[in-house]
Structures are given as C-alpha cells and as structure tokens.
Write an enzyme that holds these catalytic residues in place. Structure first.
Site, PDB file in Angstrom:
ATOM      1  N   TYR A 176       7.005  19.677   4.422  1.00 42.82           N
ATOM      2  CA  TYR A 176       6.044  18.775   4.119  1.00 42.82           C
ATOM      3  C   TYR A 176       4.540  19.227   3.854  1.00 42.82           C
ATOM      4  O   TYR A 176       4.164  19.884   4.651  1.00 42.82           O
ATOM      5  CB  TYR A 176       6.003  17.561   5.207  1.00 42.82           C
ATOM      6  CG  TYR A 176       4.986  16.634   4.588  1.00 42.82           C
ATOM      7  CD1 TYR A 176       5.445  15.250   3.741  1.00 42.82           C
ATOM      8  CD2 TYR A 176       3.555  16.689   4.775  1.00 42.82           C
ATOM      9  CE1 TYR A 176       4.332  14.519   3.329  1.00 42.82           C
ATOM     10  CE2 TYR A 176       2.604  15.447   4.399  1.00 42.82           C
ATOM     11  CZ  TYR A 176       2.957  14.532   3.824  1.00 42.82           C
ATOM     12  OH  TYR A 176       2.175  13.527   3.349  1.00 42.82           O
ATOM     13  N   GLU A 197       1.217  14.760  -2.731  1.00 44.55           N
ATOM     14  CA  GLU A 197       2.037  15.012  -1.984  1.00 44.55           C
ATOM     15  C   GLU A 197       3.597  15.604  -2.245  1.00 44.55           C
ATOM     16  O   GLU A 197       4.182  15.012  -2.998  1.00 44.55           O
ATOM     17  CB  GLU A 197       2.296  13.363  -1.227  1.00 44.55           C
ATOM     18  CG  GLU A 197       3.253  13.601   0.077  1.00 44.55           C
ATOM     19  CD  GLU A 197       3.471  12.068   0.566  1.00 44.55           C
ATOM     20  OE1 GLU A 197       4.053  11.135  -0.062  1.00 44.55           O
ATOM     21  OE2 GLU A 197       3.335  11.907   1.724  1.00 44.55           O
TER      22      GLU A 197
END
Ligand code: GDP
Ligand code: MN
Length: 397
Positions: A118, A206
């Site tokens: 991530y 993101e």
C-alpha cells in the site's frame, strides 16, 4: 476533483511511474479490441476487466474479474458495463458502470511470489509537510490495517521546500522488506510517484495495491487520484478528465449557478450565508434531533432569484422534511432576504411541500420578521438560535 483509475494511471505514467497497462472500453467489442492490442504489445493472454467508477472496493463488489481468453473478455466486459456496482464505498444502491479498464494481468497466472503493498501520498496538515504513507499490507482495506495492525503502517514526511531526499526513497523500499532489483525498482517508483504528486497538484494519491511481480517489477495496479480543485486553473488539460456522471447531480447543478451545495444524508435542508454559519447551523440541527440534508451557502447576495434557486435545489432531495433558513444580514439586509423568501415561495407554489423555518438576524431583522409573519405563508420565523432549533424539531416530528 476525483479521477477514474485509468485517468490516474495515465497521469502516473506521464511522470514515469510504472503502471499495470490498460485500455479503457465503453462496450464489450471495444474491450475485445483493447485486449487484442494489449496482447500484441505485452504478450499477455490473460486480462483483468475492471469497472471504472469513483469508488474503491470494486474487487469485493464483483467489479474486477480475470479473463483467460478473448471470449471471457467479451462476456465479462458485457456483464460489468451497465451493471449497478455495489461496494463498501458506494451508496447502498451502488453506482452504474459506464466503462471498464481492460488491463494486462500482471499477477502472471501460476506465479505465487507476487506481493502487494500500500502506498499513498498526501498532505499532513498538522506538520505542513507532504507524507508518504505505506504498508506491507497492500491489497486490503487500509482502514482495517490501521485498526488491527497499526505497526504495519509507516509514514515518511517530506519537506516541500527541499523535496524528497534519495535516502527517503531507500528507507521506504527497506521498510517494505525489499532487496536486490525490487529494492531499486521501488526507490525509482517512490521517487517518480512523489514528483507526479507534486507536479500534478494532487491532494491525494492512493495506490493500493502497488505490486511486486514475480520478476521483481514494481507496478501501480490501482490508482486513486484527487486533483486539488484550487490548482485546476494551471492544469487546463485535466478539466477534460472530469466525469460529471460520477458526481451528485444536485451538486453539479448548484455549481453551474455558483451556489456552494454539498449533499448530506439527513432530512433537514439548510440555507445559510457563510461557511461558518453553515457549520453552526448543522450543529443546531443535530442538537434538535435532526440531521442536515445538505450544506448550502448562498453567499453574500441572498436576493429573491438566488433564494428561489436555492429552494429548488434543496427540494430536489426527496429526504428533506423541513428547511431551515439561517441568514445573517450583515452586508445584505434581512428585510431584502425576507422579501426574497416570500417572493420565491410564491413563485414556487406547490413545489414547497415541507415546513420552512426562517431565522434572520442582523440589519433590519425586526422588519424581516414582520414581513414573514404577515405573509400568510407556511413559514415559521425565529429570532433566537434555540427558538429555530425547537421549531425544526417540531417540524420533523
Ligand atoms: P479495488 O477493489 O477497487 O481497490 O480495485 P483494485 O484495482 O485494487 O483491484 C482489486 C484487486 O484485484 C487487487 O487487490 C488485486 O488483488 C486484484 N487484481 C488487480 N489486477 C489484477 C491482475 O492483473 N491479476 C490478478 N490476478 N488480480 C488482479
Ligand atoms: Mn485498490
């Protein structure tokens, strides 16, 4: 301004960030053409078909599917385009899918040593620095990781004045447990990602997951990109990326007439002037046991035409059970606003089917109250905050 995954990836790629390649398609036929083209360019026979909507969690909702051949590309694209996709991030009724991204399968069927990370880039308002937030736990909900295993989330703060230092990119790659070629690739990835973030004037990147392929490439497999609206004036080319089908139709209409409207979930419509008063009004409604249905700032000129437009917008939300008008007459006189409300009410006629509570304070508030009270319309006036709250409470009971 939020972008679709495929648009976000295009911006990343333009700054040299390695991405999972793909081509957007509006129909099943276009999806097949796209898949053939990708096979020609990359040699991959398997493809992933990904619904393009402004919401995450698409995989969980059935909006991301693997196609093993062209026939499956056609079937899956046909199923996903036109579907109402429900994910943990969409409204309960889901969002319609208008297009899919046909992407190369970068998880190489059969290979088991791919790993998902991530990575996000955002502004830390508390420190005034940009921040890279990253984790070894990619591919899953970052909120869940934050709750259950917060020690697996790392942050790296970057002073915008100096930019990212090479050691910082290496630190990210190190904390992600990489070595060798993958380590080098990750430092390149992080460095170009940060440049892309700054130069595109984004407020959020993101990338979940960032993939380490079995042959040690580092790729952005997903991309959530939000561009700072205040910077759009210097990115005229980004304006074309706006997809108003993804936005709330009432908000779009309000924007066109220069009203600041934000849709919320509650049942009390609010019409106010000034963002501070809007916040206080929402608190007032909550305190009275209601929930704001919207945030609408009519701004400095609350004349009849504007008030009428504002009423029309608020009434488009079927959840609205009462409307609270809370306006401070500083620049604009209260009696003018009151006259605007009365005129708007008369023009709208039957369209107004909920009680309206009006609180006007400031210059000529007494004349304004008189005007409302003697209008003979179904409008309740109030002068004090608490009085307005009580009347709202009675109205929604
Ligand atoms: P999201 O669910 O909206 O966040 O969409 P993502 O783009 O993150 O995709 C969801 C999941 O699909 C990812 O976490 C991956 O596990 C999987 N996925 C995406 N691309 C591929 C691919 O090329 N091959 C395989 N096997 N899985 C993929
Ligand atoms: Mn994702």
């Amino acid at each position: 301004m939020n972008l679709h995954e495929y648009q976000g990836k295009e911006i990343l790629a333009s700054y040299g960030v390695a991405i999972q390649r793909g081509i957007v398609a509006q129909t099943a036929e276009e999806a097949v053409t796209a898949a053939k083209k990708l096979t020609d360019e990359t040699g991959t026979g398997w493809h992933v078909i990904k619904a393009q909507i402004h919401a995450g969690g698409r995989g969980k909702g059935g909006g991301v599917k693997i196609a093993k051949n062209l026939e499956e590309v056609s079937t899956l694209a046909g199923q996903i385009i036109g579907m109402q996709l429900i994910t943990p991030q969409t409204p309960p009724e889901g969002k319609p899918v208008h297009q899919v991204l046909v992407a190369e399968d970068v998880y190489y069927p059969g290979a088991s040593d791919a790993s998902e990370f991530y990575v996000s880039v955002l502004l830390n308002r508390a420190t005034g620095k940009n921040m890279i937030m990253y984790s070894t736990e990619g591919g899953m909900d970052i909120e869940t990781v934050a709750e259950e295993t917060p020690h697996l989330i790392f942050t790296e703060e970057i002073d915008p004045a100096t930019g990212m230092m090479p050691f910082q990119a290496r630190k990210v790659a190190f904390n992600l447990g990489l070595s060798g070629q993958a380590f080098k690739e990750m430092t390149k990835f992080i460095t170009s990602l940060y440049t892309a973030y700054v130069n595109s004037d984004s407020s959020l990147f993101e990338i979940n997951p960032v993939l380490k392929t079995s042959d040690d490439k580092i790729l952005a497999v997903d991309a959530k990109v939000s561009i700072d609206d205040n910077a759009l004036f210097r990115h005229k080319d980004y304006l074309a990326l706006r997809d108003i089908r993804e936005e709330n139709p009432i908000e779009v209409e309000a924007g066109e007439v220069g009203l600041n409207y934000v849709d919320l979930d509650g049942n009390v419509g609010c019409m106010v002037n000034g963002a501070g008063l809007a916040m206080a009004t929402m608190d007032l409604i909550k305190q009275a046991g209601g929930d704001p249905a919207n945030f609408l700032d009519v701004g400095g000129t609350a004349d009849a035409a504007r008030v009428e437009t504002a009423f029309r917008l608020i009434l488009k939300d079927p959840n609205v059970k009462a409307i609270l008008v809370n306006i401070f007459g500083g620049i604009v006189r209260c009696d003018r606003v009151a006259q605007g409300i009365v005129d708007a009410y008369k023009n709208l006629g039957d369209a107004i089917n909920v009680p309206i509570i009006v609180r006007l304070q400031g210059t000529n508030a007494d004349i304004a109250k008189e005007l409302i009270d003697s209008s003979g319309l179904n409008v309740l006036s109030a002068t004090a905050f608490q009085e307005a709250a009580d009347k709202v409470q009675q109205a929604i009971k």
